[in-house]
Write a protein that holds these residues in place. Structure first.
Motif, PDB file in Angstrom:
ATOM      1  N   HIS B 333       0.641  -1.186   0.043  1.00  0.00           N
ATOM      2  CA  HIS B 333       0.134   0.026   0.201  1.00  0.00           C
ATOM      3  C   HIS B 333       0.715   1.304   0.068  1.00  0.00           C
ATOM      4  O   HIS B 333       0.734   2.347  -0.794  1.00  0.00           O
ATOM      5  CB  HIS B 333      -0.876  -0.102   1.078  1.00  0.00           C
ATOM      6  CG  HIS B 333      -1.517   1.225   1.451  1.00  0.00           C
ATOM      7  ND1 HIS B 333      -1.323   2.247   2.209  1.00  0.00           N
ATOM      8  CD2 HIS B 333      -2.969   1.430   1.033  1.00  0.00           C
ATOM      9  CE1 HIS B 333      -2.195   3.379   2.241  1.00  0.00           C
ATOM     10  NE2 HIS B 333      -3.170   2.892   1.420  1.00  0.00           N
ATOM     11  N   GLU B 334       1.686   1.113   0.974  1.00  0.00           N
ATOM     12  CA  GLU B 334       2.758   2.467   0.997  1.00  0.00           C
ATOM     13  C   GLU B 334       3.502   2.827  -0.178  1.00  0.00           C
ATOM     14  O   GLU B 334       3.772   3.965  -0.535  1.00  0.00           O
ATOM     15  CB  GLU B 334       3.456   2.410   2.328  1.00  0.00           C
ATOM     16  CG  GLU B 334       4.242   3.406   2.902  1.00  0.00           C
ATOM     17  CD  GLU B 334       3.074   4.492   2.974  1.00  0.00           C
ATOM     18  OE1 GLU B 334       3.306   5.718   2.423  1.00  0.00           O
ATOM     19  OE2 GLU B 334       1.978   4.330   3.507  1.00  0.00           O
ATOM     20  N   HIS B 335       3.788   1.449  -0.840  1.00  0.00           N
ATOM     21  CA  HIS B 335       4.919   1.713  -2.037  1.00  0.00           C
ATOM     22  C   HIS B 335       4.078   2.142  -3.201  1.00  0.00           C
ATOM     23  O   HIS B 335       4.419   3.018  -3.822  1.00  0.00           O
ATOM     24  CB  HIS B 335       5.347   0.340  -2.437  1.00  0.00           C
ATOM     25  CG  HIS B 335       6.270   0.438  -3.545  1.00  0.00           C
ATOM     26  ND1 HIS B 335       7.558   0.599  -3.485  1.00  0.00           N
ATOM     27  CD2 HIS B 335       6.062   0.015  -4.995  1.00  0.00           C
ATOM     28  CE1 HIS B 335       7.983   0.838  -4.789  1.00  0.00           C
ATOM     29  NE2 HIS B 335       7.030   0.249  -5.561  1.00  0.00           N
ATOM     30  N   VAL B 336       2.753   1.691  -3.301  1.00  0.00           N
ATOM     31  CA  VAL B 336       2.042   2.189  -4.378  1.00  0.00           C
ATOM     32  C   VAL B 336       1.515   3.687  -4.059  1.00  0.00           C
ATOM     33  O   VAL B 336       1.788   4.460  -5.133  1.00  0.00           O
ATOM     34  CB  VAL B 336       0.836   1.408  -4.522  1.00  0.00           C
ATOM     35  CG1 VAL B 336      -0.121   1.929  -5.544  1.00  0.00           C
ATOM     36  CG2 VAL B 336       0.974  -0.107  -4.768  1.00  0.00           C
ATOM     37  N   ARG B 337       1.279   3.965  -2.889  1.00  0.00           N
ATOM     38  CA  ARG B 337       0.871   5.557  -2.642  1.00  0.00           C
ATOM     39  C   ARG B 337       2.147   6.343  -3.079  1.00  0.00           C
ATOM     40  O   ARG B 337       1.915   7.207  -3.747  1.00  0.00           O
ATOM     41  CB  ARG B 337       0.499   5.469  -1.427  1.00  0.00           C
ATOM     42  CG  ARG B 337      -0.536   6.783  -0.979  1.00  0.00           C
ATOM     43  CD  ARG B 337      -0.735   6.695   0.766  1.00  0.00           C
ATOM     44  NE  ARG B 337       0.723   7.056   1.133  1.00  0.00           N
ATOM     45  CZ  ARG B 337       1.073   8.104   1.058  1.00  0.00           C
ATOM     46  NH1 ARG B 337       0.624   9.014   0.509  1.00  0.00           N
ATOM     47  NH2 ARG B 337       2.155   8.506   1.626  1.00  0.00           N
ATOM     48  N   ALA B 338       3.504   5.982  -2.486  1.00  0.00           N
ATOM     49  CA  ALA B 338       4.561   6.750  -2.675  1.00  0.00           C
ATOM     50  C   ALA B 338       4.865   6.938  -4.247  1.00  0.00           C
ATOM     51  O   ALA B 338       5.073   7.853  -4.732  1.00  0.00           O
ATOM     52  CB  ALA B 338       5.750   6.175  -2.316  1.00  0.00           C
ATOM     53  N   ALA B 339       4.581   5.585  -5.028  1.00  0.00           N
ATOM     54  CA  ALA B 339       4.722   5.924  -6.362  1.00  0.00           C
ATOM     55  C   ALA B 339       3.631   6.704  -7.154  1.00  0.00           C
ATOM     56  O   ALA B 339       4.273   7.277  -7.929  1.00  0.00           O
ATOM     57  CB  ALA B 339       4.898   4.605  -7.166  1.00  0.00           C
ATOM     58  N   GLY B 340       2.515   6.607  -6.692  1.00  0.00           N
ATOM     59  CA  GLY B 340       1.745   7.593  -7.285  1.00  0.00           C
ATOM     60  C   GLY B 340       2.090   9.130  -6.804  1.00  0.00           C
ATOM     61  O   GLY B 340       1.732   9.747  -7.811  1.00  0.00           O
ATOM     62  N   GLN B 341       2.411   9.366  -5.707  1.00  0.00           N
ATOM     63  CA  GLN B 341       2.588  10.636  -5.257  1.00  0.00           C
ATOM     64  C   GLN B 341       3.711  11.175  -6.237  1.00  0.00           C
ATOM     65  O   GLN B 341       3.637  12.215  -6.596  1.00  0.00           O
ATOM     66  CB  GLN B 341       2.885  10.577  -3.886  1.00  0.00           C
ATOM     67  CG  GLN B 341       2.663  11.963  -2.998  1.00  0.00           C
ATOM     68  CD  GLN B 341       1.523  12.397  -3.233  1.00  0.00           C
ATOM     69  OE1 GLN B 341       0.280  11.755  -2.845  1.00  0.00           O
ATOM     70  NE2 GLN B 341       1.221  13.569  -3.731  1.00  0.00           N
ATOM     71  N   LEU B 342       4.583  10.431  -6.525  1.00  0.00           N
ATOM     72  CA  LEU B 342       5.674  11.014  -7.254  1.00  0.00           C
ATOM     73  C   LEU B 342       5.274  11.243  -8.850  1.00  0.00           C
ATOM     74  O   LEU B 342       5.815  12.319  -9.128  1.00  0.00           O
ATOM     75  CB  LEU B 342       6.790   9.806  -7.559  1.00  0.00           C
ATOM     76  CG  LEU B 342       8.297  10.073  -7.633  1.00  0.00           C
ATOM     77  CD1 LEU B 342       8.791  10.547  -6.303  1.00  0.00           C
ATOM     78  CD2 LEU B 342       8.982   8.703  -7.990  1.00  0.00           C
ATOM     79  N   LEU B 343       4.301  10.665  -9.197  1.00  0.00           N
ATOM     80  CA  LEU B 343       3.753  10.918 -10.558  1.00  0.00           C
ATOM     81  C   LEU B 343       3.032  12.295 -10.400  1.00  0.00           C
ATOM     82  O   LEU B 343       3.305  13.278 -11.234  1.00  0.00           O
ATOM     83  CB  LEU B 343       2.519   9.881 -11.162  1.00  0.00           C
ATOM     84  CG  LEU B 343       3.320   8.724 -11.400  1.00  0.00           C
ATOM     85  CD1 LEU B 343       2.324   7.699 -12.008  1.00  0.00           C
ATOM     86  CD2 LEU B 343       4.458   8.762 -12.583  1.00  0.00           C
ATOM     87  N   LEU B 344       2.511  12.561  -9.175  1.00  0.00           N
ATOM     88  CA  LEU B 344       1.580  13.728  -9.017  1.00  0.00           C
ATOM     89  C   LEU B 344       2.376  14.749  -8.644  1.00  0.00           C
ATOM     90  O   LEU B 344       2.026  16.005  -8.945  1.00  0.00           O
ATOM     91  CB  LEU B 344       0.480  13.716  -7.997  1.00  0.00           C
ATOM     92  CG  LEU B 344      -0.665  12.892  -8.262  1.00  0.00           C
ATOM     93  CD1 LEU B 344      -1.626  12.809  -7.173  1.00  0.00           C
ATOM     94  CD2 LEU B 344      -1.156  13.026  -9.677  1.00  0.00           C
ATOM     95  N   ASN B 345       3.661  14.682  -8.191  1.00  0.00           N
ATOM     96  CA  ASN B 345       4.507  15.733  -7.841  1.00  0.00           C
ATOM     97  C   ASN B 345       4.887  16.673  -8.800  1.00  0.00           C
ATOM     98  O   ASN B 345       5.116  17.852  -8.739  1.00  0.00           O
ATOM     99  CB  ASN B 345       5.685  15.191  -6.900  1.00  0.00           C
ATOM    100  CG  ASN B 345       5.319  14.747  -5.551  1.00  0.00           C
ATOM    101  OD1 ASN B 345       4.358  15.130  -5.165  1.00  0.00           O
ATOM    102  ND2 ASN B 345       6.283  13.890  -4.989  1.00  0.00           N
TER     103      ASN B 345
END
Lengths: 263, 769
Positions: B333-345
C-alpha cells in the motif's frame, strides 16, 4: 411608524431622560433607537444612575394599576420595549440587568419578540407563577413578589425553555439571529452561573467579526453544552470526532485549547 | 392371592469347587523357575531357537496356577535387571563415535527379548492383572488397584530406561550426539538416518507411566538448539546476501526441516519445529526484508516485471505466518501510494501523460496482486486504497482523466477495434471508480464533450455512447442524463437540418429568380441544443449581418412550424462561419472564423478600401460583449492570421483603437482556419484547479441539504452519527463529503427550521413538517 426593537431589552442603555406617559409620542422610540445604537449596553449599565422613583412616576400616584393601556404603545396596540422600560422604572429596577423582567415576559407567554399583546398582558391574572395571580394587579403587588420571578429558582429542565425564550424575545422581528454585540451583552445575564464556560465563550465571540450572528441553535446549544461538557482544558464529555454540537462550539473548544497551549 | 407353600420348596444342591489333587510345593516351584530363568538368559543370548516355547509357557502357567506367580514375577524382574546392568556397563564405556550404534543395537536386542519373554509369561500377565502401558497412559489409571503389577514388557521398558537410558554416562552423551548429528546434517553432512530414527524411537517408546522421555530428554533441547541455530544463521546470511537469495534459502530450509520429521523425528514435533523455523526465519526478519535498502520488498516491487518470482516467493513464505502478511500488504500500500505521489509531484506534467502513467502504474500493481499475491482480496483492497488516496489528493486527477478521455475520443481510439475500445474505456473506468469527486468529473466531462460534439471532433459516436453507458453503470441514471441529452441533441439536429435543406431546395425551385435568391441568402447549419443540458451560458445574441439573419429567420420559421410551442434562442457566442474573402486580385481565401468574427468582418464590406473602424463603432454595430469582442479581435490580429490591422502597437485594445482590413494578407492555403486565442478562464492548466470550484461546492451544498431533508423526511428523527453516516453513504456516489461539511448543512437546515434538536437529547434531530 413601526419602530422595530433594534436592541435587546436587557442590552438597552437606559434613556437619559424618561418621557412622561402624558407625552406618549410615537416619535420617542425612534429617538431612543438612534441614541441606543451608538452605545454598547453593558458598559453603560453601571454608569447610568437610577432614576428617582417617586418623582419619575406619576402613574404610581394614580394607584399604580397594571393597566395595559398605561404601558401599551397607542399606535401598535402592544406593550413594546418602551412600555417595559416604563414598568421597570415603576418597579424601581434596572431593566438592563434584571432578568426577572424577562422572566415575567416569559411567564406572560410573550410570543412575538420584543412585545406583549393585550391578551398576553391579561395573563397577570391567570399565571400562577406571577406574583399578581389572584391578587390586585398593581405595581406594588408585583413589586412585593418580584423576587419570586428570579430565574435562578428554576431547575434545569425549566430553565431551558426560559433560556430559549431569552433568545426569541430579544431577536429583531423576523430575523432568526442575534447580532454579535447583543449576544455578548445578553448571554452572561441570561445564563448566569449555570455555565462554567461563559467567560471564555464571551472572549471567543469577541474574536468574531462584528457582523457575526448567533442563531437559535447555537444559543440553545451553548446551554446544553455548558450542562453536558466539563470545564476547560479537559472538556470532559466532548468528543472531537463524534461531536454533534454546532460548529461554533467545536471552534470554541479549539479556541480554548489553542489558548491554553499558548500560555 | 398367591400362597406359597414353603414345605414344597425342593432341597438345595451345593456344587463344590474342584480341588487340585496335588499342591506344588516350594521346592518344585524353585526348580521350575530355575529352568525358566535359564531360558530367559538363553533368549538374551540369542539362543531362543533351542528352546521349546510350549514347555516354557506350560511351566510359567503351572507356577502361576499354583500360586507362585509372585515369585515368578520377582524372579523375572531380577533376571532382567541383572542382565541390563551388565549391558549398561558395556554401553557406558563405549566411545562417542560408537555409542549411538551400541545403544540402538542393545535396544533392538532388548525389544526382541522382551517380546519373547512376554509371550512365555502371557498367563502371568493376565492373571496378576498386570496393566499394560496403554492402559496406564489413559484415564483408567486411577482404577488400577495398588496390588496390580506392571506387564512384563513394560517392566522391561522401565528397566531399560532406568539402567541404560538414564545411566549417568549415557544419558547426556546420547543427547549430545543426537543434537550434534542434526547440527551436522543442517550444515550439509550426511548422517545415519536409521540410527537416529532408532534412537529417537527408543526415547519415545520409553515414555511409559505418563512421563514423556522423548520430550524431556530430547525435544526441549532440540527445539532450543534449532532456535539458536536459525537465529544466528539468518542474521549472518541476511547481512551477507540479498533478500531474494535469503528468501530462496528460507524456502529450502523450511523444506529440509519438514523433511526431517518423517526421516527421524516424532510426528508431534512437526508443528513446534515449524513454528520455531517460521518465527526465526520469517517473522523476525519481515520488517528488514521489506525495508532493506538494496534488495528489499519495496525494491522488488519497483522492478516487479523481472522480480515477480521473488515477490511470489516472499508472499508464499509470509503466507505461512499470517501476522507478517499484514506487514507485506501495508508495504505494498505504502509503496503504491508513494509511487503515485511521485507521479503527481510533477506539477507541470501534461494531464494526458499523467493519466497514462497512472494507468501503467495500476496495471503494474494489478499484475503484482494477481500473480504474486494470488489475487487475494485484501491486497486488492490495499492497492485500491492507495490509488484512492493518490487520486483524491487534489482535483487534478479528475481533470486529467477528463483530458485523457478527450484525447482518446478525439484521436486515441482512431482505428481501434471494438474490443480495444472496450478495453481502453474499461481501464479509464477503473480510475474513475477511484475518484471521489465524481461531480467535478461530470462538470469537466460535460465541457469537453460539448466541445467535441460542437466542433465535430469526436471520432466515434459509438465510443462516446459506450463511455456514457459505463458511466451510467457506475453512477446511475441521473448522472448521465444530461450527457446523453447532449448526444441526442446532435443527432436530432442532423435530422432536422436534412429536412430543412430539402424544404429549402424545394422552395428555391419555386422561386422565379434563382440567382437573386442565392445571392441574398447563405447556407446555414444549425445545431439545436436543449437548454440546461449544455454547459453554455446563453448570452444576448449579437447583431448578425442581414444575409445571415434572413437565413436564420427562415430556419426559425421552418422549425417552429414543426415544433410549436418551442423557443429558439441563437447562441451567437459559439458557432463558426465560412467567408469568401478577396484581399486582392491574387489573394482569394476562404476563411473559417467564429460567428462573432464573421459579424465583425462583414462590417468592413460596407466601407471603402482602406477605411478604418473604431472598436467603439464595432461594439455599437454588433453588440458583442466587450470581453468577447476583444478576444475575437485579437485572434484576427495575430501575426500568423493578420486579417485586420490595428493602429496601436502592442497586444492591448482600447475602445477607440482603429482597425482596417489587411489587404496584403497572404497564406499558402486557400482555406484558412482562424483559431481563437485561449482565454485564461478556459485553460485547464493543473495549477488552476487544485481545489473544488466554487460552483461545484455550491452544488454540493444543495445536494447535501436535499439528502439530509430526504432522509429526515423518511425517518422523522435521527441520531447525529446515523444521519452523518447515511448522508455519506448516499452521497459517496457523487463525492465524498467531510463530516464537517454535512454538519454545516445540518446547521443551516436547523437555522431554517427544517429540523430541530430534540429538547432532551441534543444529538437527536427531529424533522419539522
Amino acid at each position: 411608524s413601526t419602530p422595530s426593537p433594534s436592541q435587546a431589552l436587557l442590552a438597552l442603555p437606559k434613556p437619559v431622560s424618561r418621557q412622561r406617559p402624558s407625552q406618549q409620542a410615537a416619535m420617542a422610540p425612534k429617538k431612543r433607537k438612534s441614541a441606543a445604537k451608538t452605545k454598547t449596553a453593558t458598559k453603560k449599565k453601571a454608569a447610568s444612575p437610577k432614576q428617582p422613583k417617586k418623582a419619575a412616576s406619576p402613574k404610581k400616584k394614580k394607584g399604580g394599576a397594571l393597566d395595559f393601556d398605561v404601558y401599551a404603545d397607542a399606535d401598535e396596540g402592544v406593550v413594546t420595549f418602551e412600555g417595559l422600560a416604563q414598568l421597570a422604572d415603576d418597579l424601581g429596577i434596572d431593566p438592563s440587568s434584571d432578568t426577572k423582567l424577562l422572566a415575567m415576559c416569559w411567564r406572560l407567554g410573550a410570543e412575538k419578540p420584543g412585545c406583549l399583546s393585550k391578551e398576553e398582558w391579561a395573563r397577570f391574572a391567570e399565571n400562577r407563577h406571577l406574583p399578581t395571580y389572584g391578587k390586585a394587579q398593581t405595581v406594588s403587588v408585583l413589586k412585593a413578589g418580584w423576587n419570586s420571578l428570579d430565574p435562578n429558582f428554576l431547575d434545569n429542565s425549566e430553565f431551558k425553555p426560559f433560556f430559549r425564550f431569552c433568545f426569541e424575545f430579544n431577536r429583531e422581528g423576523t430575523k432568526r439571529f442575534l447580532e454579535r454585540d447583543t449576544a455578548l451583552a445578553l448571554l452572561p445575564l441570561c445564563v448566569e452561573d449555570r455555565s462554567r464556560h461563559t467567560q471564555l465563550f464571551l472572549e471567543f465571540l469577541g474574536t468574531k467579526p462584528e457582523d457575526f450572528k448567533l442563531n437559535r441553535d447555537q444559543w440553545c446549544s451553548f446551554l446544553d453544552f455548558s450542562l453536558a461538557v466539563g470545564e476547560a482544558p479537559e472538556f470532559s464529555g466532548w468528543d472531537a470526532e463524534e461531536s454533534s454540537w454546532p460548529i461554533l462550539l467545536d471552534e470554541f473548544v479549539e479556541f480554548c485549547q489553542a489558548k491554553l497551549k499558548e500560555s | 392371592m398367591l400362597v406359597v407353600d414353603m414345605s414344597t420348596v425342593p432341597k438345595k444342591f451345593v456344587i463344590k469347587p474342584f480341588r487340585a489333587h496335588c499342591q506344588m510345593d516350594k521346592e518344585q516351584a524353585q526348580n521350575i523357575w530355575k529352568s525358566l530363568s535359564s531360558a530367559v538368559t538363553e533368549i538374551y543370548n540369542k539362543n531362543a531357537s533351542l528352546l521349546s516355547f510350549e514347555e516354557l509357557y506350560r511351566n510359567a502357567y503351572n507356577l502361576v496356577l499354583h500360586k507362585h506367580g509372585d515369585m515368578l514375577y520377582e524372579g523375572v524382574q531380577d533376571t532382567v535387571y541383572t542382565r541390563l546392568r551388565s549391558v549398561a556397563e558395556q554401553v557406558a564405556v563405549c566411545p562417542d563415535n560408537q555409542l549411538l550404534q551400541e545403544v540402538c543395537e542393545q535396544w533392538k536386542q532388548h525389544q526382541v527379548t522382551m517380546i519373547m519373554v512376554r509371550d512365555i509369561l502371557m498367563y502371568m500377565d493376565r492373571t496378576l492383572g498386570s496393566v499394560s502401558s496403554q492402559l496406564l497412559h489413559n484415564q483408567y489409571l486411577r482404577y488400577v488397584p495398588q496390588n496390580k503389577k506392571m506387564a512384563v514388557y513394560d517392566l522391561g521398558l522401565w528397566a531399560f530406561r532406568e539402567t541404560i537410558a538414564r545411566h549417568g554416562q549415557v544419558r547426556d552423551r546420547l543427547r549430545k550426539l543426537l543434537l550434534e548429528n542434526i547440527r551436522d546434517e543442517r550444515l550439509g553432512r550426511l548422517i545415519d538416518h536409521n540410527c537416529m530414527k532408532c534412537a529417537l524411537y527408543m526415547l519415545s517408546e520409553l515414555g511409559i507411566d505418563s512421563s514423556n522421555v522423548y520430550e524431556e530428554e530430547f525435544e526441549v533441547y532440540f527445539l532450543k538448539e534449532t532456535c539458536q541455530f536459525y537465529r544466528s544463521e539468518s542474521h549472518l546470511f541476511l547481512s551477507q546476501n540479498t533478500c531474494p537469495d535469503y528468501l530462496k534459502k528460507v524456502e529450502s530450509r523450511i523444506c529440509e526441516e519438514m523433511q526431517r520429521v518423517p526421516n527421524y523425528l516424532h510426528a508431534n514435533t512437526r508443528p513446534k519445529l515449524r513454528h520455531i523455523v517460521e518465527t526465526e526465519l520469517i517473522s523476525a526478519h519481515t520488517p528488514a526484508l521489506i525495508e532493506s535498502k538494496k534488495s528489499g520488498f519495496c525494491d522488488l516491487l519497483r522492478q516487479s516485471e523481472e522480480k515477480m518470482a521473488d515477490i511470489t516467493r516472499m508472499y508464499a513464505l509470509c503466507f505461512q505466518v499470517p501476522a507478517t502478511l499484514d506487514l507485506l500488504r501495508s508495504a505494498l500500500h505504502e509503496h503504491v501510494r508513494a509511487a503515485g505521489q511521485l507521479l503527481l509531484n510533477d506539477e507541470m506534467k501534461d494531464p494526458v501523460v499523467l493519466l497514462r502513467s497512472l494507468l501503467a502504474l495500476r496495471e503494474k500493481y494489478d499484475n503484482v496482486v494477481r500473480n504474486a499475491f494470488r489475487g487475494e482480496n485484501i491486497a486488492q483492497k490495499k492497492v485500491k486504497e492507495a490509488f484512492e488516496s493518490v487520486i483524491n489528493a487534489d482535483t487534478r486527477c479528475a481533470s486529467s482523466l477528463v483530458a485523457y478521455i478527450d484525447e482518446l475520443m478525439r484521436s486515441g481510439l482512431k482505428g481501434a477495434a471494438e474490443g480495444e475500445v472496450e478495453c481502453e474505456l474499461e481501464k479509464v473506468i477503473i480510475i474513475f471508480r477511484y475518484l471521489h469527486d465524481k461531480d467535478v468529473f461530470e462538470v469537466l466531462y460535460k465541457q469537453y464533450l460539448a466541445k467535441r460534439l460542437l466542433n465535430q471532433r469526436s471520432i466515434s459516436s459509438e465510443a462516446e455512447r459506450q463511455m456514457l453507458v459505463k458511466l451510467k453503470r457506475e453512477c446511475g441514471y441521473q448522472y448521465t442524463t444530461k450527457l446523453e441529452g447532449m448526444i441526442t441533441d446532435i443527432r436530432f439536429s442532423r435530422g432536422a437540418m436534412e429536412k430543412y435543406n430539402t424544404h429549402r431546395d424545394e422552395k428555391k425551385m419555386n422561386e422565379v429568380d434563382v440567382k437573386t435568391a442565392r445571392a441574398a441568402s447563405c447556407d446555414i447549419d444549425v445545431t439545436m441544443l436543449t437548454a440546461g443540458y449544455w454547459p453554455i451560458h446563453p448570452a444576448i445574441p449579437c447583431v448578425v449581418p442581414d444575409v445571415a439573419a434572413s437565413a436564420s429567420e427562415s430556419f426559425k420559421n421552418f422549425y417552429l412550424k414543426q415544433h410549436t410551442g418551442r423557443k429558439l434562442t441563437w447562441l451567437t457566442s459559439s458557432g463558426t462561419a465560412e467567408l469568401k474573402a478577396i484581399f486582392s486580385d491574387v489573394a482569394k481565401h476562404e476563411l473559417t472564423v467564429s460567428t462573432y468574427q464573421m459579424c465583425i468582418l462583414i462590417l468592413f464590406n460596407a466601407l471603402d478600401f482602406g477605411e478604418e473602424l473604431t472598436m467603439q463603432s464595432i461594439t455599437d454595430a454588433t453588440k458583442i460583449p466587450h470581453n468577447d469582442l476583444r478576444r475575437h479581435l485579437i485572434s484576427l490580429c495575430t501575426p500568423k492570421y493578420r486579417i485586420l490591422l490595428k493602429r496601436s502597437k502592442g497586444k492591448g485594445f482600447s475602445s477607440n483603437d482603429k482597425l482596417r482590413v489587411n489587404n496584403s494578407f497572404a497564406s499558402k492555403l486557400r482555406r484558412v482556419r482562424v483559431p481563437l486565442v485561449a482565454m485564461k478562464e478556459l485553460s485547464t492548466h493543473p495549477n488552476s484547479s487544485h481545489s473544488v470550484p466554487a460552483a461545484i461546492e455550491e452544488d454540493r451544498r444543495h445536494l447535501c441539504e436535499a439528502t439530509v431533508v430526504r432522509i429526515m423526511k423518511a425517518r422523522k428523527q435521527a441520531q447525529h452519527n446515523d444521519l452523518i453516516a447515511e448522508v455519506t453513504r448516499q452521497l459517496s456516489q457523487r463525492f465524498h463529503p467531510q463530516p464537517q461539511f454535512i454538519k454545516k448543512c445540518i446547521e443551516s437546515l436547523l437555522e431554517r427550521e427544517y429540523l430541530e434538536r430534540n429538547a432532551s437529547d441534543a444529538r437527536l434531530y427531529v424533522y419539522l413538517a
